[in-house]
Scaffold this motif. Structure first.
Motif, short mmCIF file in Angstrom:
data_model
loop_
_atom_site.label_atom_id
_atom_site.label_comp_id
_atom_site.label_asym_id
_atom_site.label_seq_id
_atom_site.Cartn_x
_atom_site.Cartn_y
_atom_site.Cartn_z
N LEU A 38 66.91 46.62 11.14
CA LEU A 38 66.53 45.21 11.05
C LEU A 38 65.95 44.73 12.37
CD1 LEU A 38 66.65 42.80 9.14
CD2 LEU A 38 68.92 42.30 9.99
N MET A 39 66.64 45.05 13.44
CA MET A 39 66.17 44.62 14.75
C MET A 39 64.84 45.30 15.09
SD MET A 39 67.80 42.30 15.92
CE MET A 39 66.73 42.26 17.35
N ASP A 40 64.70 46.51 14.60
CA ASP A 40 63.46 47.24 14.84
C ASP A 40 62.30 46.49 14.19
OD1 ASP A 40 62.07 49.38 15.92
OD2 ASP A 40 62.02 50.40 13.98
N ALA A 41 62.56 46.00 12.97
CA ALA A 41 61.53 45.24 12.26
C ALA A 41 61.20 43.96 13.04
CB ALA A 41 62.00 44.91 10.85
N VAL A 42 62.22 43.33 13.63
CA VAL A 42 61.98 42.12 14.41
C VAL A 42 61.18 42.47 15.66
CG1 VAL A 42 63.07 40.26 15.70
CG2 VAL A 42 64.09 41.04 13.57
N ARG A 43 61.57 43.59 16.27
CA ARG A 43 60.91 43.98 17.50
C ARG A 43 59.43 44.27 17.26
NH1 ARG A 43 62.51 49.26 20.89
NH2 ARG A 43 62.01 50.10 18.86
N ASP A 44 59.16 44.91 16.11
CA ASP A 44 57.77 45.25 15.80
C ASP A 44 56.98 44.08 15.27
OD1 ASP A 44 58.58 47.70 16.46
OD2 ASP A 44 58.42 48.60 14.48
N GLY A 45 57.66 42.95 15.08
CA GLY A 45 56.95 41.79 14.57
C GLY A 45 56.73 41.82 13.07
N ARG A 46 57.40 42.77 12.37
CA ARG A 46 57.26 42.81 10.92
C ARG A 46 58.09 41.71 10.29
NH1 ARG A 46 59.62 48.01 9.46
NH2 ARG A 46 60.18 48.21 11.63
N LEU A 47 59.06 41.24 11.05
CA LEU A 47 60.01 40.27 10.52
C LEU A 47 60.26 39.26 11.62
CD1 LEU A 47 62.09 39.66 8.25
CD2 LEU A 47 63.69 41.11 9.46
N ALA A 48 60.29 37.99 11.24
CA ALA A 48 60.54 36.96 12.24
C ALA A 48 62.04 36.73 12.37
CB ALA A 48 59.84 35.67 11.85
N TYR A 49 62.46 36.39 13.56
CA TYR A 49 63.86 36.07 13.77
C TYR A 49 64.22 34.82 12.98
CZ TYR A 49 67.97 34.29 16.03
OH TYR A 49 69.21 33.79 16.26
N SER A 50 65.33 34.84 12.31
CA SER A 50 65.74 33.65 11.56
C SER A 50 67.24 33.45 11.70
CB SER A 50 65.40 33.83 10.09
OG SER A 50 66.20 34.85 9.54
N GLN A 51 67.63 32.24 11.33
CA GLN A 51 69.04 31.88 11.33
C GLN A 51 69.85 32.85 10.46
OE1 GLN A 51 69.40 28.26 12.73
NE2 GLN A 51 70.81 29.74 13.56
N GLU A 52 69.28 33.12 9.31
CA GLU A 52 69.98 33.97 8.36
C GLU A 52 70.18 35.37 8.94
OE1 GLU A 52 67.82 34.76 4.80
OE2 GLU A 52 69.67 35.23 3.69
N LEU A 53 69.14 35.81 9.61
CA LEU A 53 69.20 37.12 10.23
C LEU A 53 70.33 37.16 11.26
CD1 LEU A 53 66.17 39.15 11.24
CD2 LEU A 53 67.81 38.69 13.01
N ALA A 54 70.40 36.11 12.08
CA ALA A 54 71.45 36.06 13.09
C ALA A 54 72.81 36.03 12.42
CB ALA A 54 71.26 34.82 13.96
N ASP A 55 72.94 35.25 11.37
CA ASP A 55 74.22 35.17 10.66
C ASP A 55 74.66 36.54 10.18
OD1 ASP A 55 74.49 32.51 11.03
OD2 ASP A 55 73.63 31.93 9.09
N ARG A 56 73.74 37.23 9.54
CA ARG A 56 74.12 38.53 8.98
C ARG A 56 74.44 39.55 10.07
NH1 ARG A 56 70.56 39.43 3.52
NH2 ARG A 56 70.74 37.29 2.79
N LEU A 57 73.67 39.48 11.13
CA LEU A 57 73.96 40.42 12.21
C LEU A 57 75.31 40.10 12.83
CD1 LEU A 57 70.55 40.92 14.02
CD2 LEU A 57 71.94 42.67 12.96
N LEU A 58 75.60 38.82 12.97
CA LEU A 58 76.91 38.46 13.54
C LEU A 58 78.03 38.93 12.63
CD1 LEU A 58 76.14 34.91 14.97
CD2 LEU A 58 76.79 36.93 16.28
#
Lengths: 79, 128, 788
Positions: free
Chosen positions: C68-88
């Motif tokens: 997931l973070m890889d996708a964010v890093r590559d710009g395929r996916l934007a950082y979102s609140q939901e993403l942070a929630d799930r990662l937490l």
């Protein structure tokens, strides 16, 4: 060109991509006695492999790559 | 015969400890560095050169690629380096070789594999 | 627990902390590439390290997080609140696994399920083009993929499978790609050819072929069967994007025993058979050929060439071969700054010796260590620590520090025996000289003990940030839940106090913060109506004041209305009707600390649950601290906790009452006076006296303890009065006599007695007797709650 059609021989060269499957299928339908030359083939997409398996054409030459040849020999039982 | 010396470069203390335990059990002398900068310092500072480097790629400050490129420009005996990484993609490997690695292992590494490649690249049977 | 695993736990926890900090920081700066990279690295490292141990649940969840973070890093996916929630959430789970692993247990089925859910919820966020299935590590669920019977395999393959199974285990794999997979850009044939550890494979039609004219060449109709010597985990990993399309059978009649054997073996190269050696050597040589094929226009080409030559010569010597001509080829290569001479030498050498350079294979990743509970002979001995040369910080097991502290504590107590000894020497044996010498020695030991105590206290000092750091997350989660905008300001994080104090602070502070968010701070609309900025402010600060730690939690919320408190207290029977008008606003505010009081208009799941601020106060009391509340309607509330910086050694005053001795913590004692009986006035049933113009209530310790005896006065008819401060008011306690003050190590009351809150604990005195130390605050509370 990843497949060269010359008369009754289709030569598969280098890496044969998925787009070639349709053409090969049509060619096999119109040339039921056509043979394939795999000697220059380094890899073929599963879709292309599938056409060869379903069509079971005569194989003039197998790939140089022994690993690939083993798979193909098993899949395409020469008539 | 003195022990062959390996420098393990990894930012994870766990990984360093793992490599150390495996290599020490196989009779090697192990030193550690936590990033490329420290590794370079150690490689240049020691009286007796290392016989092999084990290099992690993803590290803060100076990563494994930069370390290798720097290392390969230093006026010291150039000894083999093994890159250990969690990436198994061909691209990553090529990049490691380009930077001057001599082997590429994908983490986690089985102890006997690690020792086998280390022995080969150091040029001995491992028994001291 | 083996040292490697302990190290992993230690480091893993640190990484988890880093991960949640970065996630929270990202929330403020979602565009920060630097944070994203750091976050990725932390997740990546943790995943990599977890792979050393057999904790697939953890590795899976981390793997999904990493992707997931890889996708964010590559710009395929934007950082979102939901993403942070799930990662937490995922990190919370990993943290839970750490706790479980630390006890030596393994994850139970619930956690395995949870790991699956978390993994798939993380993967759900990854754009569909990357993956086609959310499941990981589950195969053959969606479709029933049939494994061929061994007898269906060609004879030679079957024999090979069985013999491989005998040496190390082999996996029979059926890979049945989805019919539509060609449209997803997949090439199952390529996938099959690259199965790790591939020994044999073939492709078979899924059904009999239709006439060629009916064939849909873009619908995948073929299955792959393969035999792999890679470990099952690696095969699963390889197919992790299409786990539902794979079935695996592991054939390993003797494989289970191999793990233990392998560990006993000296893992040296020489013990391996020559085939193993040769394969690996050829593989290594092939890699050198690959290195030589890399671009040559680099500044460090010479170094690279030298290293290749060194690797080749080492590798060949290990095989007992003579790399003749290699040095010459290297010299040529260096001179011409080209890899060509070495390439030529290598191919000629290989041809001459019949060495076939196979393309290098990736060596098998698999969990390489036994589960954490077992011991491993390849481990470093327990006392050996990896050198961490850049940092001078020594990580020491907490238990060792605690032990040291207990020993110093005992020393402090033991030294207290010396004054007794001195007085016995003088009074009992009449050797004054000796008595004086003992006292002199006592002074020396006393000083050293004090310094030791101070030193160990320093070791135990920890910054409050240890507790504060989780508040960012807490406030974030709660404010989102309550739909309030809250800005959290933390000050003085670096303030230090004893570890025990810091640790015990967490719960009360969490409670206070929850209260602030729940009842104190208003939502956006209410705030605007009240003419405040829409975002509420919550401030947590810590500082040191003389030898106390002061922590303040303040908000700019609606404050506490004393009238409301009085009303609630009355409704809950905590206040009689006649007292409503008598108590001051300040006293009213303190009612929120009374047991059973809660001002929540609706019990929420946040600060509700029937636990009120009374818990906060009792916890702080137990730590020897005080709670102070200040609130102004519409302006906000401030709660101040004052705590000792350390609690290991307590200074207590010994008092005598009814022929028994008791200890009273010195921090409560304001002064000791002798009050003439005539200066004591009785108002109704209460006794008071006047001290420096102030009326001070008096109560006999015997009354507090329910001892039916009157306090004994001295010859001048004065009563020994211990003035203590209970909740900001001085109170005089009448006792029979005062004695000395001593430093003691306060220990909790043993067994059931521990529940007697009237006692703060027991302490061993220098003469070997046991002192009961009173918890005066509890005694008073009990006294006035039941008798008011």
């Amino acid at each position: 060109m990843a497949i060269q059609y010359k008369g009754l021989t289709a030569a598969l060269i280098d890496i044969v991509a998925v787009e070639e499957a349709e053409g090969l299928l049509q060619w096999l339908l119109t040339n039921p006695d056509g043979a394939v030359d795999l000697s220059g083939c380094k890899h073929l997409h599963a879709a292309v492999l599938q056409v060869l398996m379903a069509g079971q054409p005569k194989v003039n030459a197998w790939p140089e790559d022994e690993g690939l040849a083993v798979w193909l020999k098993e899949a395409i039982k020469t008539r | 015969m003195s022990k062959k010396r390996v420098l393990v470069i990894d930012d994870s203390a766990t990984v360093r400890m793992y490599h150390r335990s495996v290599l020490e059990a196989a009779g090697y002398e192990v030193s550690e560095a936590i990033n490329g900068i420290e590794a370079l310092e150690k490689a240049l500072a020691v009286q007796e050169p290392f016989d092999l480097y084990i290099v992690d790629i993803n590290m803060p400050k100076m990563d494994g690629y930069s370390f290798l490129r720097q290392l390969r420009q230093q006026p010291i005996p150039q000894v083999p380096a093994i890159v250990v990484s969690t990436e198994s993609k061909t691209h990553d490997k090529a990049q490691a070789y380009e930077a001057g690695a001599n082997f590429y292992l994908v983490k986690p590494i089985r102890p006997d594999d690690l020792v086998a490649y280390v022995c080969l690249l150091i040029g001995q049977g491992g028994h001291q | 627990m083996n040292p490697l695993f302990s190290q992993f736990l230690l480091e893993g926890r640190e990484l988890l902390q880093t991960i949640s900090e970065k996630l929270l920081a990202l929330e403020k700066e979602p565009e920060s590439q630097e944070l994203i990279t750091e976050l990725f690295r932390a997740v990546h490292t943790l995943k990599g390290t977890s792979g050393l141990f057999e904790i697939p649940e953890m590795t899976n969840v981390l793997h999904s997080s990493e992707d997931l973070m890889d996708a964010v890093r590559d710009g395929r996916l934007a950082y979102s609140q939901e993403l942070a929630d799930r990662l937490l959430d995922a990190m919370d789970f990993v943290s839970l696994l750490f706790d479980i692993l630390e006890t030596g247990e393994g994850p139970d089925p619930n956690q395995i399920e949870l790991a699956k859910e978390l993994s798939s919820s993380l993967r759900d966020l990854i754009p569909v083009t990357d993956l086609q299935s959310g499941e990981t590590d589950s195969q053959g669920e969606a479709r029933d993929i049939k494994l061929p019977a061994l007898s269906d395999l060609p004879e030679d393959v079957r024999l090979r499978a069985l013999s491989e199974a005998g040496t190390g285990g082999v996996n029979l794999i059926v890979y049945s790609p989805d019919e539509g997979c060609f449209f997803k850009g997949e090439d199952p044939f390529y996938q099959a050819l690259n199965i790790p550890g591939l020994l044999w494979g073939r492709v078979v039609p899924r059904t009999t072929w239709p006439p060629l004219s009916d064939l849909d060449c873009y619908r995948c109709m073929i299955d792959f069967q393969a035999l792999s010597k890679a470990p099952r985990g690696e095969v699963l990993e390889y197919f992790r994007y299409v786990p539902n399309e794979v079935a695996i059978m592991t054939l390993s009649p003797t494989a289970q025993s191999s793990t233990a054997d392998r560990q006993d073996e000296r893992p040296t190269y020489a013990t391996k058979d020559t085939g193993f050696q040769r394969d690996k050597a050829y593989e290594t040589i092939a890699v050198q050929a690959e290195v030589l094929n890399q671009p040559e226009d680099v500044a460090y080409l010479s170094g690279r060439l030298q290293s290749v030559a060194k690797a080749l010569s080492n590798c060949l010597s290990a095989l007992g071969q003579d790399p003749e001509g290699l040095n010459e080829a290297l010299a040529q290569a260096l001179q011409g700054q080209s890899s060509q001479p070495l390439r030529d030498w290598l191919s000629a050498y290989c041809e001459q010796r019949g060495i076939e350079l196979k393309p290098a294979k990736t060596t098998a990743p698999e969990p390489v260590l036994a589960p954490p509970t077992s011991t491993d002979t390849t481990q470093a001995p327990a006392d050996r620590r990896p050198e961490t040369p850049t940092t001078k910080v020594l990580k020491v097991d907490q238990a060792k520090v605690d032990r040291l502290m207990n020993l110093i504590g005992e020393l402090v107590v033991a030294k207290n025996a010396l004054p007794y000894l001195a007085s016995r020497a003088e009074n009992q044996y009449g050797v004054r000289e000796l008595s004086r010498e003992i006292k002199a020695q006592y002074a020396v030991i006393n000083r050293i003990a004090d310094e030791m105590q101070d030193a160990i206290m320093q070791v135990r000092m920890m910054p409050v940030s240890l507790v504060f750091q989780r508040f960012q997350r807490l406030v974030r989660d709660l404010s989102r839940k309550l739909n309030k905008d809250v800005e959290l300001i933390i000050e003085g994080e670096e303030t230090e106090a004893d570890k025990n104090i810091i640790e015990a602070l967490a719960d009360p502070l969490i409670h206070i913060i929850r209260n602030s968010l729940d009842h104190g701070l208003e939502d956006r609309q209410q705030r605007q109506e009240a003419g405040k900025s829409p975002t509420g402010r919550l401030m947590i600060s810590a500082r040191q004041e003389s030898d106390h730690l002061v922590i303040e939690v303040s908000d700019d919320g609606k404050g506490i209305d004393p009238a409301v408190i009085k009303q609630k207290a009355y409704e809950r029977g905590l206040l009689t009707e006649e007292r409503i008008d008598k108590i001051s606003d300040r006293e009213a505010l303190n009612l929120i600390f009374a047991p059973g009081f809660s001002t929540a208009e609706a019990v929420t799941d946040l600060s509700g649950r029937g636990v009120g601020m009374d818990v906060v106060r009792s916890t702080i009391d137990r730590l020897g601290g005080t709670v102070h509340i200040h609130s102004e309607v519409n302006r906000g509330t401030r709660i101040r906790l004052t705590l000792p910086l350390s609690m290991a050694v307590s200074n207590v005053m010994i008092i005598e009452s009814d022929h028994q001795i008791f200890g009273v913590p010195m921090e409560l004692v304001v002064e000791t006076v002798r009050v003439p009986r005539r200066a004591i006035h009785s108002i109704k049933k209460r006794q008071t006296t006047v001290m420096r113009g102030r009326v001070v209530p008096l109560i006999a310790l015997n009354t507090l303890l329910d001892i039916p005896a009157a306090p004994i006065a001295n010859d001048e008819d004065e009563l020994a009065t211990l003035v203590v401060r209970i909740g900001n008011e001085p109170v005089g306690i009448l006792v029979d006599n005062f004695r000395e003050t001593v430093d003691v190590i306060l220990k909790p009351m043993p067994g059931d007695l521990g529940r007697l809150s009237f006692y703060a604990g027991t302490a061993l005195l220098g003469d070997g007797s046991v002192l009961m130390v009173l918890n005066l605050k509890e005694l008073f509370r009990w006294q006035f709650n039941t008798k008011d």
